[in-house]
Scaffold this active site. Structure first.
Site, PDB file in Angstrom:
ATOM      1  CG  ASP A  41       9.904 -18.720  12.544  1.00 54.30           C
ATOM      2  OD1 ASP A  41      10.450 -18.003  11.704  1.00 54.30           O
ATOM      3  OD2 ASP A  41       8.796 -18.464  13.066  1.00 54.30           O
ATOM      4  CE  LYS A  63      14.007 -13.529  17.873  1.00 52.20           C
ATOM      5  NZ  LYS A  63      13.221 -14.043  18.950  1.00 52.20           N
ATOM      6  CG  MET A 178       8.109 -15.709  23.918  1.00 48.05           C
ATOM      7  SD  MET A 178       7.432 -14.529  22.770  1.00 48.05           S
ATOM      8  CE  MET A 178       5.812 -14.243  23.442  1.00 48.05           C
TER       9      MET A 178
HETATM   10  N1  SAH Z   1       3.880 -20.432  18.638  1.00 43.95           N
HETATM   11  C1  SAH Z   1       4.703 -21.005  19.659  1.00 43.95           C
HETATM   12  C2  SAH Z   1       5.223 -19.977  20.625  1.00 43.95           C
HETATM   13  C3  SAH Z   1       6.134 -18.966  20.015  1.00 43.95           C
HETATM   14  S1  SAH Z   1       6.818 -17.873  21.181  1.00 43.95           S
HETATM   15  C4  SAH Z   1       3.927 -22.121  20.383  1.00 43.95           C
HETATM   16  O1  SAH Z   1       2.747 -22.304  20.143  1.00 43.95           O
HETATM   17  O2  SAH Z   1       4.557 -22.837  21.161  1.00 43.95           O
HETATM   18  C5  SAH Z   1       8.270 -18.729  21.662  1.00 43.95           C
HETATM   19  C6  SAH Z   1       8.130 -19.239  23.064  1.00 43.95           C
HETATM   20  O3  SAH Z   1       7.479 -20.506  23.063  1.00 43.95           O
HETATM   21  C7  SAH Z   1       9.450 -19.521  23.751  1.00 43.95           C
HETATM   22  O4  SAH Z   1      10.037 -18.362  24.261  1.00 43.95           O
HETATM   23  C8  SAH Z   1       9.003 -20.480  24.838  1.00 43.95           C
HETATM   24  O5  SAH Z   1       8.386 -19.805  25.892  1.00 43.95           O
HETATM   25  C9  SAH Z   1       7.958 -21.291  24.121  1.00 43.95           C
HETATM   26  N2  SAH Z   1       8.536 -22.533  23.569  1.00 43.95           N
HETATM   27  C10 SAH Z   1       8.541 -22.916  22.291  1.00 43.95           C
HETATM   28  N3  SAH Z   1       9.141 -24.116  22.157  1.00 43.95           N
HETATM   29  C11 SAH Z   1       9.508 -24.506  23.395  1.00 43.95           C
HETATM   30  C12 SAH Z   1      10.154 -25.648  23.929  1.00 43.95           C
HETATM   31  N4  SAH Z   1      10.561 -26.650  23.139  1.00 43.95           N
HETATM   32  N5  SAH Z   1      10.369 -25.716  25.259  1.00 43.95           N
HETATM   33  C13 SAH Z   1       9.969 -24.709  26.063  1.00 43.95           C
HETATM   34  N6  SAH Z   1       9.356 -23.616  25.618  1.00 43.95           N
HETATM   35  C14 SAH Z   1       9.119 -23.498  24.299  1.00 43.95           C
END
Ligand code: SAH
Length: 511
Positions: A41, A63, A178
């Site tokens: 992803d 994306k 998000m």
């Molecule tokens: N499964 C993922 C979340 C997916 S949704 C998890 O457990 O983290 C995607 C969201 O995750 C982003 O919009 C953001 O809010 C958060 N996210 C993922 N990686 C991030 C990062 N390195 N820094 C800040 N937010 C992050």
């Protein structure tokens, strides 16, 4: 290796963690090493691909410019069809797959198709990013509950479909995922349903990576505080009293190379040590291998030498690869290190010496400086007139060493033990980051890394490359870089990788 003939296919859902490659679990790494196919992803650190087998099929399903390159339904079908071919299919997702990752939906589809599956959790951004931002999500005196909330809505517009009244009434820590673009809406809703405008809030963008950036304030002030910077996804929003602990607990942002992205051009396990140290210093390593070592076209010069080892008085190694390929070949021609008895062993550089010692062989001479000239000086102190030396090394290499030794009366047999070639490393991501100016340092550990790097990146990227700082392991490599038009700003006094990294640290301390 293609395992597909003799085994059942399966799908392995793996959480990749929030960005820092070190936050991948051991299980996750092991599955990547075994995978036949990897679907990954947008938020997965693409550097993880280096753990996969060369033959693995790598498919990006994230994306592109905000638009899904593949619909969810298509991804589900692909997982099923690849597994039906008998393959081990890794579905690699950012953070933890079961937290807003649609991991559940994908496994439902796999289960419905009757395909075996395994689930490997990951470090979710919720905890990973909070840790790297220095914000404990719970604390005995400040917060005893944690809510993980979506800041997004399905239809891309308007309200987020959650019960704002109940959420605003919660006392503990609230974490929104998000929610980067919806920050004004989130704070407004919380305040309008009664949360105090004085509630502390932190927004962390690209947490656990060199691009980590944090804004802190209160519900009442954060929109104004962050207005000038435009917060972009991925960002995590943490709301609650625990945010006030950040100044005391923050650490990652204080590491000496925090915020710096450093390109590593070495390959394989030689790169690993460098990557580990860079991470320790807080930098984000960008792995871009420019050299691949393979067997030489013709083994006969080395085979001849190996079959007549007794005619040599000295054996000279100039690289770790030289040592490795030499020993492999020794085995291939049904000999072993006992045949080396009586030979004096010379090496250039401590790593090469270590590789020799790892074989249980003593190194007789390691010169003070790690260049050919210094070895010549050391050897020159001995009487080498009429003595015969074997020099197993790369097919193409500097001639200084054999030429000088011959001048001093020695007989030198140069035997190709390996050949370096240009790998087909994909350039797109590096090109984008170079052009965006988000690559801080490019490291070169030999002249061939310079040449191959420039060959892979091409003329067009040269102006962007010049925006980064160039760090070279020693004067010979630096000269090659300078001749190619690069401005070399970092060269350590000792020509080793640890010294190179120290020099980078010192450079940024004083600039
Ligand atoms: N499964 C993922 C979340 C997916 S949704 C998890 O457990 O983290 C995607 C969201 O995750 C982003 O919009 C953001 O809010 C958060 N996210 C993922 N990686 C991030 C990062 N390195 N820094 C800040 N937010 C992050």
């Amino acid at each position: 290796m293609n395992n597909s003939e003799n085994k059942q296919g399966k799908v392995v859902l793996v959480g990749a963690g929030p960005g820092d490659i070190g936050l991948l679990t051991l299980n996750g790494k092991q599955w990547l090493q075994k995978a036949d196919v990897i679907l990954y992803d947008h938020l997965v650190n693409p550097d993880m691909i280096r753990f996969t087998q060369k033959s693995a099929e790598i498919i990006y399903v994230g994306k592109k410019e905000g638009i899904a390159s593949m619909e969810q339904e298509q991804i589900n079908q692909l997982l099923v069809s690849k597994a039906r071919e008998g393959k081990t299919v890794i579905r690699l997702k950012g953070g933890d797959p079961f937290i807003f990752g649609r991991g559940g939906e994908e496994i439902q589809a796999v289960r419905t198709a009757g395909i075996a599956f395994v689930i490997v959790p990951g470090v979710t951004s919720v905890t990973g990013v909070a840790a790297y931002a220095g914000i404990p999500l719970t604390h005995r005196n400040l917060s005893s509950t944690l809510s993980i909330i979506t800041g997004s809505n399905e239809k891309k517009q308007g309200d987020i479909h959650i019960d704002w009244e109940k959420i605003a009434a919660r006392s503990g820590t609230l974490v929104f995922l998000m929610g980067a673009r919806k920050l004004p809406l989130i704070v407004e809703k919380l305040m309008s349903f009664g949360k105090s405008p004085d509630t502390p809030i932190a927004v962390v963008q690209w947490g656990t990576t060199a691009r980590q950036k944090t804004w802190t304030g209160t519900l009442g002030t954060i929109v104004e505080i962050s207005a000038k910077d435009k917060i972009l996804p991925p960002a995590l929003t943490i709301i609650g009293e625990v945010v006030n602990l950040k100044p005391v607990i923050e650490w990652y942002e204080h590491l000496p190379l925090f915020g710096k992205t450093v390109v590593v051009t070495r390959k394989g396990d030689q790169a690993e040590a460098m990557i580990d140290r860079l991470q320790e210093l807080g930098a984000e390593p960008f792995f871009f291998p420019v050299i691949e070592t393979i067997a030489p076209d013709d083994w006969s010069p080395l085979d001849n030498a190996l079959n007549n080892l007794s005619q040599y008085q000295g054996l000279i190694f100039t690289s770790v690869n030289g040592v490795r390929f030499f020993v492999e070949r020794l085995k291939a021609v049904d000999q072993d290190i006992r045949e080396l008895k009586g030979l004096r062993v010379f090496t250039i550089g401590p790593k090469t010496a270590d590789a020799v010692r790892d074989l249980g062989i003593r190194v007789d001479v390691v010169p003070e400086n790690f260049v050919a000239e210094s070895l010549i000086e050391s050897i020159g102190k001995e009487n080498i007139e009429g003595k015969r030396f074997l020099l197993p090394r790369a097919t193409v290499a500097r001639e200084t060493l054999p030429e000088q030794l011959q001048k001093m009366g020695a007989i030198v047999d140069v035997a190709p033990a390996y050949k370096t070639i240009l790998p087909d490393t994909p350039v797109e991501t590096l090109a984008k980051r170079l052009e965006a100016g988000s690559i801080d340092v490019i490291t070169f550990t030999s002249s061939s890394t310079v040449k191959n790097f420039l060959a892979l990146t091409g003329e067009k990227l040269l102006p962007a490359i010049k925006k980064a700082k160039i760090a070279c392991i020693g004067p010979v490599t630096a000269k090659t870089a300078q001749d190619a038009g690069l401005n070399v700003e970092i060269v350590p006094e000792q020509y080793t990788v640890p010294a190179l990294l120290d020099a980078i640290e010192i450079y940024f301390n004083s600039h």
